[in-house]
Structure formats: structure tokens, C-alpha cells
Design a protein around this motif. Structure first.
Motif, PDB file in Angstrom:
ATOM      1  N   ALA A  15     -10.720   1.599  -1.927  1.00 10.07           N
ATOM      2  CA  ALA A  15     -11.836   0.784  -1.457  1.00 10.07           C
ATOM      3  C   ALA A  15     -11.403   0.032  -0.201  1.00 10.07           C
ATOM      4  CB  ALA A  15     -12.239  -0.199  -2.554  1.00 10.07           C
ATOM      5  N   SER A  16     -12.340  -0.180   0.712  1.00 12.80           N
ATOM      6  CA  SER A  16     -12.026  -0.881   1.962  1.00 12.80           C
ATOM      7  C   SER A  16     -11.377  -2.238   1.705  1.00 12.80           C
ATOM      8  CB  SER A  16     -13.291  -1.062   2.806  1.00 12.80           C
ATOM      9  OG  SER A  16     -13.758   0.183   3.243  1.00 12.80           O
ATOM     10  N   ALA A  17     -11.813  -2.925   0.663  1.00  7.82           N
ATOM     11  CA  ALA A  17     -11.253  -4.247   0.339  1.00  7.82           C
ATOM     12  C   ALA A  17      -9.797  -4.173  -0.091  1.00  7.82           C
ATOM     13  CB  ALA A  17     -12.085  -4.903  -0.758  1.00  7.82           C
ATOM     14  N   ASP A  18      -9.343  -3.002  -0.532  1.00 10.11           N
ATOM     15  CA  ASP A  18      -7.954  -2.845  -0.977  1.00 10.11           C
ATOM     16  C   ASP A  18      -6.994  -2.528   0.162  1.00 10.11           C
ATOM     17  OD1 ASP A  18      -8.763  -3.250  -3.591  1.00 10.11           O
ATOM     18  OD2 ASP A  18      -8.957  -1.104  -4.020  1.00 10.11           O
ATOM     19  N   GLY A  20      -6.454  -3.921   3.285  1.00 11.86           N
ATOM     20  CA  GLY A  20      -5.735  -5.051   3.876  1.00 11.86           C
ATOM     21  C   GLY A  20      -4.535  -5.488   3.047  1.00 11.86           C
ATOM     22  N   PRO A  21      -4.728  -5.738   1.746  1.00  7.91           N
ATOM     23  CA  PRO A  21      -3.582  -6.119   0.917  1.00  7.91           C
ATOM     24  C   PRO A  21      -2.493  -5.049   0.870  1.00  7.91           C
ATOM     25  CG  PRO A  21      -5.615  -6.709  -0.193  1.00  7.91           C
ATOM     26  CD  PRO A  21      -5.990  -5.894   1.016  1.00  7.91           C
ATOM     27  N   ARG A  22      -2.872  -3.791   0.873  1.00  4.90           N
ATOM     28  CA  ARG A  22      -1.857  -2.724   0.862  1.00  4.90           C
ATOM     29  C   ARG A  22      -1.096  -2.668   2.175  1.00  4.90           C
ATOM     30  NH1 ARG A  22      -4.110   2.432  -2.539  1.00  4.90           N
ATOM     31  NH2 ARG A  22      -4.782   1.266  -4.361  1.00  4.90           N
ATOM     32  N   SER A  43     -10.605   1.687   8.343  1.00  4.22           N
ATOM     33  CA  SER A  43     -11.254   2.451   7.289  1.00  4.22           C
ATOM     34  C   SER A  43     -12.157   3.487   7.950  1.00  4.22           C
ATOM     35  CB  SER A  43     -12.086   1.509   6.417  1.00  4.22           C
ATOM     36  OG  SER A  43     -12.777   2.220   5.435  1.00  4.22           O
TER      37      SER A  43
END
Length: 85
Positions: A15-18, A20-22, A43
Motif C-alpha cells: 500500500a502507498s502508506a506503507d 514511506g516507513p519501509r 508509487s
């Protein structure tokens, strides 16, 4: 490997929200290992792969300029270097 010292990391199904943290976790792992890195990411979404690669390149060069500027400022001030993605 895209060329030179540039690499692509595909997070298929993420998911796009994941993303950045990765990316932050990858950057932390690299710097913890003493590896300087400038990371750009994007993305694919509706823009397509070609635009995503171009956006990631743009972001990588912004990060690289920031990292170099911070290193130059630290050197001028006599401080230890810092890393930034």
C-alpha cells in the motif's frame, strides 16, 4: 540495478502508506551499516512506471543535495557528519 550506483526496489502489492516507513527503515539500516545513501521513491499508482521512476529520481537528487549541504555545513562548523535521506 538501474545503472552506476542506482538501484530499484520494487514493493509489489504494498500500500502507498506503507512505502514511506519501509524506505525509512531501509535508509536507517544503510546508515547504521556506515553506508551513505540518498533515496528517492515513488508509487506507480495511476501515473505509470515511467513517471514513477522520474519522480523517484527527482526525490533522490533532492535528498542528495540536502545530504551534501548538511555535510558541508557540519564540516564548516567542525561538527561530525550527519546523514539524511
Amino acid at each position: 540495478r538501474l545503472g552506476g550506483d542506482e538501484f530499484a526496489w520494487l514493493l509489489i502489492g504494498a500500500a502507498s502508506a506503507d512505502v514511506g516507513p519501509r524506505v525509512n527503515a531501509l535508509w536507517d539500516a544503510l546508515t547504521d551499516g556506515g553506508i551513505e545513501a540518498s533515496i528517492g521513491w515513488a508509487s506507480v499508482g495511476v501515473a505509470g512506471l515511467e513517471r514513477a521512476v522520474a519522480l523517484a529520481d527527482e526525490r533522490m537528487y533532492v535528498a542528495k543535495r540536502r545530504r551534501r549541504s548538511a555535510a558541508a555545513a557540519n564540516a564548516a562548523a567542525g561538527a561530525a557528519p550527519t546523514a539524511e535521506a
